[in-house]
Design an enzyme around this catalytic site. Structure first.
Site, PDB file in Angstrom:
ATOM      1  N   SER A   3     -29.665  87.674  49.548  1.00  0.00           N
ATOM      2  CA  SER A   3     -28.401  88.312  49.174  1.00  0.00           C
ATOM      3  C   SER A   3     -27.261  87.312  49.170  1.00  0.00           C
ATOM      4  O   SER A   3     -27.085  86.548  50.124  1.00  0.00           O
ATOM      5  CB  SER A   3     -28.061  89.426  50.169  1.00  0.00           C
ATOM      6  OG  SER A   3     -28.831  90.552  49.897  1.00  0.00           O
ATOM      7  N   HIS A  25     -21.828  92.892  51.446  1.00  0.00           N
ATOM      8  CA  HIS A  25     -22.609  93.358  52.600  1.00  0.00           C
ATOM      9  C   HIS A  25     -23.080  92.210  53.502  1.00  0.00           C
ATOM     10  O   HIS A  25     -23.542  92.436  54.615  1.00  0.00           O
ATOM     11  CB  HIS A  25     -23.780  94.252  52.150  1.00  0.00           C
ATOM     12  CG  HIS A  25     -24.978  93.525  51.609  1.00  0.00           C
ATOM     13  ND1 HIS A  25     -25.205  93.337  50.263  1.00  0.00           N
ATOM     14  CD2 HIS A  25     -26.022  92.946  52.233  1.00  0.00           C
ATOM     15  CE1 HIS A  25     -26.341  92.688  50.083  1.00  0.00           C
ATOM     16  NE2 HIS A  25     -26.866  92.433  51.266  1.00  0.00           N
ATOM     17  N   ASP A  31     -20.078  94.940  45.467  1.00  0.00           N
ATOM     18  CA  ASP A  31     -20.823  94.173  46.464  1.00  0.00           C
ATOM     19  C   ASP A  31     -20.521  92.674  46.344  1.00  0.00           C
ATOM     20  O   ASP A  31     -21.430  91.845  46.377  1.00  0.00           O
ATOM     21  CB  ASP A  31     -22.333  94.434  46.370  1.00  0.00           C
ATOM     22  CG  ASP A  31     -23.062  94.006  47.650  1.00  0.00           C
ATOM     23  OD1 ASP A  31     -22.372  93.805  48.675  1.00  0.00           O
ATOM     24  OD2 ASP A  31     -24.302  93.855  47.608  1.00  0.00           O
TER      25      ASP A  31
END
Lengths: 306, 199
Positions: B148, B54, B83
Site C-alpha cells: 500500500s 490508510h 485514499d
C-alpha cells in the site's frame, strides 16, 4: 531517474505486444448473459457458435451474447455438459470471428494471457505462466477430461468461458473457475474440439457404460508374484446388468478387473477415468483374473443410459 | 532457435531487474504514528512523498529510505475518499520517480509494483492492466499488505498508480496518477493538514 534505453525499449515492446494481443484476441471473445450477476465470457467458435462455461448459464432460456462491437444477439443453448463445465450456444447471424487455435501443446513456464469480456466494452485480461499440464483427470463436477492446463493467472470475476492464449494470440484453451474447485484451469483446445462437436451433434456429452458394479480388492502377494503383477489391487465384479456390454462380452461375477485398455483399474476412480466419451463403441481389451488365472476379454462400452 | 528464446526471456528478466533497481531509490518504507506500515513514493521533483491515507492515519510518520536513512515526516495533505496522503520531510529526499500518464494504459500493458510487502524491502511484483484505466486502476498482480502506498510503474518505469487494495480474486486496485495529480492540484476534497492545525 530513467531506465537504460535498451531496457525501456524491451519492456515497452513486451507491454505493447501484450496489449495488442489482448485487443486481437478480444475480437473473438464475447460476453455471455445467462445469470443474474456479472455476465461470463464466451469464445467465438464459429461465425454463429459460442463456446462457454456451463456454470455461467444459470438458466436454459432467455440467453444472449454481446459481441466485441457491442451488439447484443439472442442465443439458444444447443448443448451443455455440466461435468465438463462446457456449453455451446447458437447465435444465428452474429458473424463472429473465431481466434486462431494453438496447435502445439503448451508446457510449464510458457507465458499465457487470459482474456474475457464480462459485459465490459473492453476485454479484461490477466497474465502469467503455465504452471502445469496433464492428462486424464476428474473435474470437481465428476466429469472426466483427457487433458488440462493450469496457469498462474489471476482468476478475475467473469473470466470463466474466456480464452487462454499463447504469446501468438492463439487459443490454447477455455478457462473455468469451477472445474478444479477455484483453481485457474483451462480445457485445452484439442480436448475442447471433439467435446464441442459432440454437443453440437447430440446435445450432451455421453459417458461410456459397461453395466457393472464393482468393489476394489487387495491382491494376495502370492498371487501377484505368481502372475507377475505390479498392481496391488483390482476391481471385483459384484453385479452385472443383464444385456449390458460387460455381460454380453462374457464377464462373470467374481472376475477381478486389472486393466481396461491401457489403464490399470485399481479402484472405481480409475474405472471411471477409463470410461470417457471416446470409449463408446470402441472395442476395448479388459484384463482380469478368473479362477486364479489371467484372462483377456474384449468389451465394447455403449453410451450410458439416461 | 533455443538460444534466441532463452536470450529474449533473459533480456526481459534483466530489464525488469534494472527497472526494479532504479525504482527502489524512489520508494520508501512508511511507518505511521499509530503502528501502521506501508510504502511511499518520492514524487517527481522530490519535494513530497505520496502514500495512501490508510498508511498514515496520524499526523506524522517515519520514512526509511533505500539506503537505510530514517527521516521524520509530517502529513501535509490527505484525501480519505481517494485514499491518498502527501508527506513532507525536513531533510533531502532521494530523486523522485518519473510520473507517467495513467490514461494511456491499455488492457494487457505490463506493470511493476514496488513496495514493502510483509516488511520485505523493495520487493517488485509483475502483472498487467486488467481493464481500461479510470480513477482507479484494476490490475492482475500479486500484492500484499505493505505494498500500500508504493509505486506502480509502466514498462518505461514511470509511476502510473499507487497500489492501495487487493481483492480475494487476484484483482488489485491502485489509485491512478490522474487522481494523484488532481489531489496534488487541490482540485479534490483534499484537506490541507497545515491549515487544520491552525484551527
Amino acid at each position: 531517474m530513467t531506465l537504460s534505453e535498451r531496457s525501456s525499449h524491451l519492456l515497452a515492446s513486451l507491454s505493447d505486444e501484450l496489449a495488442e494481443t489482448v485487443q486481437r484476441v478480444g475480437r473473438s471473445v464475447v460476453a455471455v448473459h445467462g445469470r443474474a450477476r456479472l455476465p461470463g465470457s464466451g469464445l467465438a467458435w464459429r461465425g454463429d457458435l459460442v463456446v462457454t462455461a456451463s456454470h455461467v448459464l444459470e438458466r436454459d432460456a432467455d440467453l444472449s451474447i454481446s459481441t466485441p462491437n457491442q451488439q447484443q444477439h439472442a442465443a439458444r443453448l444447443i448443448g451443455r455438459d455440466r461435468a465438463s463445465d462446457l456449453a455451446v450456444l447458437a447465435v444465428p447471424g452474429a458473424a463472429l470471428v473465431p481466434a486462431d487455435r494453438a496447435r502445439e501443446a503448451l508446457a510449464p513456464g510458457n507465458l499465457v494471457l487470459a482474456v474475457g469480456r464480462p459485459g465490459t466494452p473492453e476485454p479484461i485480461a490477466s497474465f502469467g505462466a503455465i504452471s502445469s499440464t496433464g492428462g486424464t483427470w476428474r473435474t470437481a463436477q465428476g466429469g472426466v477430461l483427457d487433458a488440462y492446463l493450469r496457469a498462474d493467472i489471476a482468476l478475475l470475476p467473469g473470466l470463466s468461458g474466456g480464452a487462454i492464449v499463447d504469446m501468438h494470440g492463439r487459443l490454447a484453451g477455455m478457462l473455468s473457475a469451477q472445474l478444479a474447485g477455484g483453481d485457474p484451469v483451462a480445457i485445452p483446445t484439442p480436448t475442447l474440439e471433439p467435446l464441442v462437436e459432440r454437443l453440437v451433434a447430440g446435445g450432451t456429452v455421453k459417458r461410456a457404460y459397461l453395466g457393472v458394479s464393482t468393489q476394489p480388492v487387495e491382491l494376495q502377494d502370492g498371487m501377484r508374484v505368481r502372475l507377475g503383477l505390479q498392481q496391488r489391487s483390482g476391481l471385483m465384479l459384484l453385479a452385472l446388468e443383464p444385456g449390458a456390454p460387460a455381460e454380453r462380452a462374457g464377464l462373470l461375477l467374481g472376475d477381478i478387473l486389472l486393466s481396461i485398455g491401457e489403464r490399470t483399474s485399481e479402484d472405481g476412480e480409475a474405472l471411471q477415468m477409463a470410461l470417457g466419451p471416446r470409449a463408446i463403441g470402441t472395442p476395448t481389451r479388459v484384463r482380469l483374473i478368473r479362477g486364479g488365472a489371467l484372462r483377456e476379454i474384449s468389451v465394447t462400452p455403449v453410451a450410458r443410459p439416461e | 532457435v533455443t538460444i534466441d528464446i532463452t536470450s529474449a526471456s533473459a533480456e526481459v528478466s534483466g530489464a525488469l531487474a534494472e527497472l526494479a533497481r532504479h525504482l527502489a531509490r524512489s520508494v520508501v518504507l512508511v511507518r505511521g504514528s499509530r503502528g501502521s506500515a506501508g510504502s511511499g513514493v518520492v514524487w517527481e521533483d522530490g519535494g513530497l512523498v505520496i502514500t495512501n491515507h490508510h498508511v498514515v492515519p496520524g499526523p506524522s510518520a517515519e520514512l526509511v529510505l533505500y539506503n537505510g536513512d530514517r527521516l521524520p515526516a509530517r502529513v501535509v495533505a490527505r484525501a480519505p475518499a481517494l485514499d491518498l496522503a502527501a508527506l513532507e520531510v525536513p531533510g533531502r529526499l532521494p530523486p523522485g520517480a518519473e510520473v507517467g500518464d495513467s490514461d494511456r494504459l491499455r488492457v494487457g500493458d505490463l506493470v511493476v509494483a514496488m513496495g514493502n510487502p510483509m516488511g520485505e524491502r523493495n520487493a517488485p511484483s509483475v502483472g498487467i492492466v486488467v481493464a481500461a484505466p479510470d480513477e482507479v486502476l484494476r490490475l492482475a498482480i500479486s500484492l500484499r499488505p505493505g505494498n500500500s502506498g508504493g509505486a506502480l510503474v509502466n514498462a518505461h518505469g514511470q509511476v502510473v498508480g499507487i497500489p492501495h487494495m487487493v481483492t480475494g480474486t487476484g484483482l488489485a486496485l491502485a489509485v491512478s496518477t490522474r487522481t494523484v495529480r488532481r489531489f496534488l492540484g487541490g482540485g479534490s476534497q483534499a484537506q490541507v493538514e497545515s491549515e487544520l492545525r491552525w484551527i
